[in-house]
Design a protein around this motif. Structure first.
Motif, mmCIF file in Angstrom:
data_model
loop_
_atom_site.group_PDB
_atom_site.id
_atom_site.type_symbol
_atom_site.label_atom_id
_atom_site.label_comp_id
_atom_site.label_asym_id
_atom_site.label_seq_id
_atom_site.Cartn_x
_atom_site.Cartn_y
_atom_site.Cartn_z
ATOM 1 N N UNK A 183 -10.994 4.040 -20.663
ATOM 2 C CA UNK A 183 -9.741 3.843 -21.382
ATOM 3 C C UNK A 183 -9.554 4.984 -22.385
ATOM 4 N N UNK A 184 -8.533 5.803 -22.141
ATOM 5 C CA UNK A 184 -8.270 6.969 -22.989
ATOM 6 C C UNK A 184 -7.112 6.746 -23.956
ATOM 7 N N UNK A 185 -6.391 5.659 -23.774
ATOM 8 C CA UNK A 185 -5.276 5.361 -24.657
ATOM 9 C C UNK A 185 -4.795 3.942 -24.480
ATOM 10 N N UNK A 186 -3.933 3.506 -25.393
ATOM 11 C CA UNK A 186 -3.362 2.163 -25.332
ATOM 12 C C UNK A 186 -1.847 2.263 -25.226
ATOM 13 N N UNK A 187 -1.293 1.424 -24.378
ATOM 14 C CA UNK A 187 0.122 1.437 -24.041
ATOM 15 C C UNK A 187 0.843 0.306 -24.761
ATOM 16 N N UNK A 188 1.937 0.655 -25.465
ATOM 17 C CA UNK A 188 2.702 -0.318 -26.256
ATOM 18 C C UNK A 188 4.049 -0.609 -25.591
ATOM 19 N N UNK A 189 4.517 -1.845 -25.754
ATOM 20 C CA UNK A 189 5.862 -2.219 -25.330
ATOM 21 C C UNK A 189 6.855 -1.776 -26.396
ATOM 22 N N UNK A 190 8.050 -1.352 -25.942
ATOM 23 C CA UNK A 190 9.039 -0.796 -26.864
ATOM 24 C C UNK A 190 10.278 -1.667 -27.000
ATOM 25 N N UNK A 191 10.752 -1.754 -28.231
ATOM 26 C CA UNK A 191 12.052 -2.333 -28.552
ATOM 27 C C UNK A 191 12.887 -1.232 -29.183
ATOM 28 N N UNK A 192 13.919 -0.768 -28.454
ATOM 29 C CA UNK A 192 14.789 0.300 -28.952
ATOM 30 C C UNK A 192 16.048 -0.326 -29.558
ATOM 31 N N UNK A 193 16.136 -0.353 -30.861
ATOM 32 C CA UNK A 193 17.321 -0.902 -31.516
ATOM 33 C C UNK A 193 18.431 0.158 -31.543
ATOM 34 N N UNK A 194 19.665 -0.318 -31.432
ATOM 35 C CA UNK A 194 20.788 0.612 -31.285
ATOM 36 C C UNK A 194 21.985 0.099 -32.070
ATOM 37 N N UNK A 195 22.434 0.888 -33.032
ATOM 38 C CA UNK A 195 23.626 0.543 -33.810
ATOM 39 C C UNK A 195 23.324 -0.304 -35.015
ATOM 40 N N UNK A 196 22.594 -1.389 -34.805
ATOM 41 C CA UNK A 196 22.193 -2.268 -35.889
ATOM 42 C C UNK A 196 20.840 -2.891 -35.530
ATOM 43 N N UNK A 197 20.457 -3.910 -36.258
ATOM 44 C CA UNK A 197 19.140 -4.524 -36.059
ATOM 45 C C UNK A 197 19.186 -5.739 -35.138
ATOM 46 N N UNK A 198 20.347 -5.938 -34.499
ATOM 47 C CA UNK A 198 20.536 -7.103 -33.640
ATOM 48 C C UNK A 198 20.693 -6.753 -32.169
ATOM 49 N N UNK A 199 20.823 -5.462 -31.843
ATOM 50 C CA UNK A 199 21.052 -5.060 -30.459
ATOM 51 C C UNK A 199 19.963 -4.096 -29.999
ATOM 52 N N UNK A 200 19.535 -4.267 -28.747
ATOM 53 C CA UNK A 200 18.473 -3.431 -28.196
ATOM 54 C C UNK A 200 18.919 -2.797 -26.882
ATOM 55 N N UNK A 201 18.438 -1.573 -26.669
ATOM 56 C CA UNK A 201 18.678 -0.846 -25.433
ATOM 57 C C UNK A 201 17.554 -1.164 -24.446
ATOM 58 N N UNK A 202 17.919 -1.764 -23.322
ATOM 59 C CA UNK A 202 16.937 -2.037 -22.284
ATOM 60 C C UNK A 202 17.337 -1.387 -20.960
ATOM 61 N N UNK A 203 18.246 -0.441 -21.011
ATOM 62 C CA UNK A 203 18.747 0.163 -19.787
ATOM 63 C C UNK A 203 17.792 1.238 -19.280
ATOM 64 N N UNK A 204 17.979 1.629 -18.032
ATOM 65 C CA UNK A 204 17.220 2.738 -17.467
ATOM 66 C C UNK A 204 17.481 3.988 -18.311
#
Length: 300
Positions: free
Chosen positions: A120-141
């Motif tokens: 194991x050379x690294x650890x992989x994190x899940x991402x939450x990309x917020x967009x515009x404000x703190x209530x909307x997230x980008x999950x698109x390709x």
């Protein structure tokens, strides 16, 4: 076991980056925190901001800013900080990212669990990309769903591309395990005036001055577009972000839908037909066709 945190920053104050929150979010789990700070706008005091945290674990490294390096300068600065890290593991956080306090115990436990597993050379994190404000997230390709944020120390891995990820100098990808934790990415959340300045700064290292002026010159505020197209986030944010979220003062500049008759000259990537198709394909099949920077994901 020792964990080194590391980051870099430039113009964090004048561009309204949540740098303080980013650093504070990982301080509870690191034994040192190395921050490379490069000079920028004369009105900016990023170094003073980092110093104000007043924590003996923080090491500030004064770094040079070389415009000739173009988009590679961000990886250069990341590597300046990484070279000073002394830990068994090195935990990277960018100036617009934060880690939830609920995930910190598990992160340290994961590092301890995998310390002697040299595969194991690294650890992989899940991402939450917020967009515009703190209530909307980008999950698109086109918006990466996972990325490496912890790497094993002393194995010669470097920051690559525009500091998005890590590889060996010959571009060999590293093998990773899942961290079981999230990165909250706030790079696209700030007042539209600051967002426009940030976007212009970003592209100034990738395009000619003429191209940047043609697209961004004379435009005062960034247009996030209709936020109703995005998924809503109903979870909790990292506690370090509480004051910044409460201070949000641009809600009146946002909209859920475009008004009738409105014609926009630009559309965001997730609104384009290609990306809408690829996003729908992933949701229907579970297959993620996004570019990835990591090698094998080890089931350990």
């Amino acid at each position: 076991m020792r964990i080194s945190g590391f980051s870099f920053a430039r113009n964090a104050v004048v561009l309204d980056y949540p740098l303080e929150e980013a650093l504070r979010s990982i301080l509870p789990v690191v034994d040192e925190l190395v921050v490379a700070v490069a000079p920028g706008d004369p009105a900016d005091d990023t170094r003073g901001l980092v110093e104000s945290l007043d924590d003996p674990r923080i090491v500030i490294v004064d770094a040079e800013w070389d415009d000739s390096r173009r988009e590679r300068i961000y990886a250069d600065l990341t590597n300046v900080a990484l070279e000073r890290c002394t830990g068994d593991w090195c935990f990277y956080v960018q100036a617009d990212e934060a880690v939830h306090e609920n995930d910190l115990p598990g992160i340290r436990e994961r590092c301890e669990e995998l310390l002697d597993d040299r595969r194991v050379e690294g650890l992989l994190f899940d991402y939450l990309h917020f967009f515009g404000d703190y209530d909307h997230v980008q999950r698109s390709h086109g918006w990466y769903q996972r990325e490496i944020r912890i790497i094993r120390g002393g194995i010669g891995v470097e920051s690559v591309r525009d500091a998005q990820s890590f590889r060996y100098p010959d571009q060999t990808r590293i093998d990773v395990a899942e961290a079981g934790a999230r990165i909250f990415h706030y790079g696209w959340v700030r007042h539209p005036r600051f967002m426009q300045k940030k976007v212009r700064e970003f592209w100034s290292h990738r395009r000619s001055q003429e191209e940047v002026e043609a697209e961004y010159g004379g435009v005062e505020a960034f247009d996030y577009g209709p936020l109703g197209r995005l998924d809503r986030f109903d979870g909790s944010h990292p506690a370090v972000m509480e004051e910044r979220i409460e201070a949000m003062d641009w809600a009146d500049s946002l909209r859920d839908e475009d008004p009738p008759g409105m014609e926009r000259t630009q559309h965001h990537k997730d609104e384009r037909l290609k990306y809408r198709f690829l996003t729908a394909f992933r949701r229907a099949t579970g297959l993620d066709l996004n570019h990835t920077n990591h090698g094998k994901v080890l089931r350990v």
